[in-house]
Scaffold this active site. Sequence first.
Site, PDB file in Angstrom:
ATOM      1  N   HIS A  95     -28.402 -11.840  14.643  1.00 30.95           N
ATOM      2  CA  HIS A  95     -29.120 -12.642  15.316  1.00 30.95           C
ATOM      3  C   HIS A  95     -30.700 -12.810  15.214  1.00 30.95           C
ATOM      4  O   HIS A  95     -31.057 -13.570  16.076  1.00 30.95           O
ATOM      5  CB  HIS A  95     -28.809 -11.977  16.862  1.00 30.95           C
ATOM      6  CG  HIS A  95     -29.487 -10.801  17.068  1.00 30.95           C
ATOM      7  ND1 HIS A  95     -29.419  -9.611  17.036  1.00 30.95           N
ATOM      8  CD2 HIS A  95     -30.788 -10.731  18.040  1.00 30.95           C
ATOM      9  CE1 HIS A  95     -30.224  -9.279  17.372  1.00 30.95           C
ATOM     10  NE2 HIS A  95     -31.023  -9.717  18.332  1.00 30.95           N
ATOM     11  N   ASP A 125     -23.609  -8.015  13.006  1.00 27.34           N
ATOM     12  CA  ASP A 125     -25.096  -7.955  13.741  1.00 27.34           C
ATOM     13  C   ASP A 125     -26.059  -7.811  12.622  1.00 27.34           C
ATOM     14  O   ASP A 125     -27.164  -7.824  12.777  1.00 27.34           O
ATOM     15  CB  ASP A 125     -25.624  -7.689  15.248  1.00 27.34           C
ATOM     16  CG  ASP A 125     -26.144  -8.778  15.231  1.00 27.34           C
ATOM     17  OD1 ASP A 125     -27.123  -9.219  14.161  1.00 27.34           O
ATOM     18  OD2 ASP A 125     -27.305  -8.069  16.324  1.00 27.34           O
ATOM     19  N   GLY A 196     -38.085  -7.900  19.939  1.00 26.94           N
ATOM     20  CA  GLY A 196     -38.729  -8.332  19.013  1.00 26.94           C
ATOM     21  C   GLY A 196     -38.185  -6.911  18.222  1.00 26.94           C
ATOM     22  O   GLY A 196     -38.556  -6.824  16.903  1.00 26.94           O
ATOM     23  N   ASN A 197     -38.237  -6.031  18.816  1.00 27.86           N
ATOM     24  CA  ASN A 197     -37.930  -4.608  17.995  1.00 27.86           C
ATOM     25  C   ASN A 197     -36.349  -4.854  17.092  1.00 27.86           C
ATOM     26  O   ASN A 197     -35.998  -3.960  15.778  1.00 27.86           O
ATOM     27  CB  ASN A 197     -37.216  -3.210  18.784  1.00 27.86           C
ATOM     28  CG  ASN A 197     -38.578  -2.375  19.351  1.00 27.86           C
ATOM     29  OD1 ASN A 197     -39.440  -2.559  20.028  1.00 27.86           O
ATOM     30  ND2 ASN A 197     -39.716  -2.407  17.403  1.00 27.86           N
ATOM     31  N   SER A 198     -35.806  -6.184  16.783  1.00 27.33           N
ATOM     32  CA  SER A 198     -34.743  -6.243  16.817  1.00 27.33           C
ATOM     33  C   SER A 198     -34.193  -6.000  15.223  1.00 27.33           C
ATOM     34  O   SER A 198     -35.474  -6.785  14.458  1.00 27.33           O
ATOM     35  CB  SER A 198     -33.523  -7.213  17.199  1.00 27.33           C
ATOM     36  OG  SER A 198     -33.726  -7.165  18.605  1.00 27.33           O
ATOM     37  N   LEU A 253      -5.383  -4.639   6.877  1.00 27.16           N
ATOM     38  CA  LEU A 253      -3.355  -4.083   6.374  1.00 27.16           C
ATOM     39  C   LEU A 253      -2.590  -5.052   7.700  1.00 27.16           C
ATOM     40  O   LEU A 253      -1.185  -4.428   6.173  1.00 27.16           O
ATOM     41  CB  LEU A 253      -3.442  -2.839   7.688  1.00 27.16           C
ATOM     42  CG  LEU A 253      -2.263  -1.915   7.215  1.00 27.16           C
ATOM     43  CD1 LEU A 253      -2.705  -1.660   6.654  1.00 27.16           C
ATOM     44  CD2 LEU A 253      -3.195  -1.079   8.382  1.00 27.16           C
ATOM     45  N   GLY A 254      -2.859  -6.075   8.051  1.00 26.93           N
ATOM     46  CA  GLY A 254      -2.075  -6.965   8.412  1.00 26.93           C
ATOM     47  C   GLY A 254      -0.823  -6.344   9.711  1.00 26.93           C
ATOM     48  O   GLY A 254       0.484  -6.708   9.095  1.00 26.93           O
ATOM     49  N   VAL A 255      -1.249  -5.687  10.468  1.00 21.93           N
ATOM     50  CA  VAL A 255      -0.766  -5.695  11.794  1.00 21.93           C
ATOM     51  C   VAL A 255      -1.608  -5.122  13.387  1.00 21.93           C
ATOM     52  O   VAL A 255      -2.302  -5.512  13.386  1.00 21.93           O
ATOM     53  CB  VAL A 255      -0.230  -4.192  11.860  1.00 21.93           C
ATOM     54  CG1 VAL A 255       1.037  -3.939  10.397  1.00 21.93           C
ATOM     55  CG2 VAL A 255      -1.116  -3.130  11.558  1.00 21.93           C
ATOM     56  N   ILE A 257      -2.235  -3.957  16.794  1.00 24.31           N
ATOM     57  CA  ILE A 257      -2.175  -2.509  17.232  1.00 24.31           C
ATOM     58  C   ILE A 257      -2.520  -2.380  18.252  1.00 24.31           C
ATOM     59  O   ILE A 257      -3.441  -2.978  19.386  1.00 24.31           O
ATOM     60  CB  ILE A 257      -2.451  -1.506  16.626  1.00 24.31           C
ATOM     61  CG1 ILE A 257      -4.288  -2.209  16.186  1.00 24.31           C
ATOM     62  CG2 ILE A 257      -1.849  -1.179  14.797  1.00 24.31           C
ATOM     63  CD1 ILE A 257      -4.789  -1.324  14.868  1.00 24.31           C
TER      64      ILE A 257
END
Length: 467
Positions: A95, A125, A196-198, A253-255, A257
């Site tokens: 960001h 992020d 600013g710390n991000s 995995l294709g599920v 849940i």
Amino acid sequence: MVLLLVWSLAASAQQTSLAPLAEQISPSVVNITTSTTVAGRTGPQGIVPEGSPFEDFFREFQDRNNDGNRAPRRSSALGSGFVISEDGFVVTNNHVIDGADEITIEFFSGEELPAEVVGTDPNTDIALLKVETDEPLPFVSFGDSDVARVGDWVIAMGNPLGQGFSVSAGIVSARNRALSGTYDDYIQTDAAINRGNSGGPLFNMNGEVIGVNTAILSPNGGSIGIGFSMASNVVTRVVDQLREFGETRRGWLGVRIQDVTEDVAEAMGLEKAAGALVTDVPDGPSKDAGIEAGDVIVSFAGTEVEDTRSLVRQVGNSPVGESVRVVVMRDGQTQTLKVVLGRREDAESDDPEVSEEELEDSAAQSKDMLGLTISPLNSDLREELELDSSVQGLAVTAVDEVSEAFEKGLRIGDVITEAGQQKVTTIAQLEERVQAARDAGRKSILLLVRRAGDPRFVALSLEEAEE
């Protein structure tokens, strides 16, 4: 005695000054300035609603303050980051640099260099940048965030509120925090973190990065001692992939849940509420391996599955194309299946169509049970609920608002496709499943309910079922 104790604590604090550590790691921390082109406004957008009687007034006010200049303008933003290699790779938050046209890195020495984006991962992020330099840069290494303990001292470094390089200290307040993302694993700290710390680093006392400062919880925008850093063990996997591929490549995995709640566990006859309950299996790795809706995934690649969040993280951290053993609970028995993982980023967002013949229209009838009014699907109902021919089950045409079903979110238009983990298309079949659950000593019955194509399991008490 009290005075002696106070003096001893003060002397101890002097002996354990953080200054040597701060001096050692500061050169690797950078300030990041981004520049973005922002389109000029042509009216009072965002100030008053369109058509408001005040619209002309605010347009005149805005024009006067803009001197009639509505041309695109440049906008700057500040953030932090840290160097992870002597050849110029820099880690920060996505960001911080998202949408930036230009990125400038300012080093502790005051030197400034332009940076290019190597890759980004909005899910965590994290962004990886690169600067070109002839001289080797001071850098820091990642530590093992899993060994960080609540109460350990930590140091946060960065560029808070654009004030320049700054150091703050605190402790690890909590671990394994989840905010909103699928792959979240945050370290909570009371070290001061501000705007600013991000993107800045969170160091342990060995000078190793154990987190990337990402967010704060605050009612006023300033630090109140609740800050969050993305754990380094998540960041390192992302950075390694961005560095190698320029993108992330997570296992899939294709599920679909959901968590196994206490009532769901009771309805399924499970010993404990743990694992991940499969609600749907579209075309993909799991379907090819034989995983079915209604299975409870209890182990993945040899690691016990606690809940859906832990499974998603385990799968996402696994290499694409890896063959893993998945243990499922089905009909009271465990089965081990081998699944070759696909790639999450390549997975289609929409469910594939299921090619099945439509059942003949059932007789127009309904039944009140489980706090619901239920009707078999027929042509009229399909048209009314905008359901295609592939959907089979029982339509909910009314819900008693004082019932458990209403409390658990069932609404008119929902379609019950399974009861007791068996498909139901007629009221007689549903009644049979309810009776079978009673005969088995169950206190509730598990329903698979679909709404706008999205499936979920709901356990309803049998006390509301009519005899």
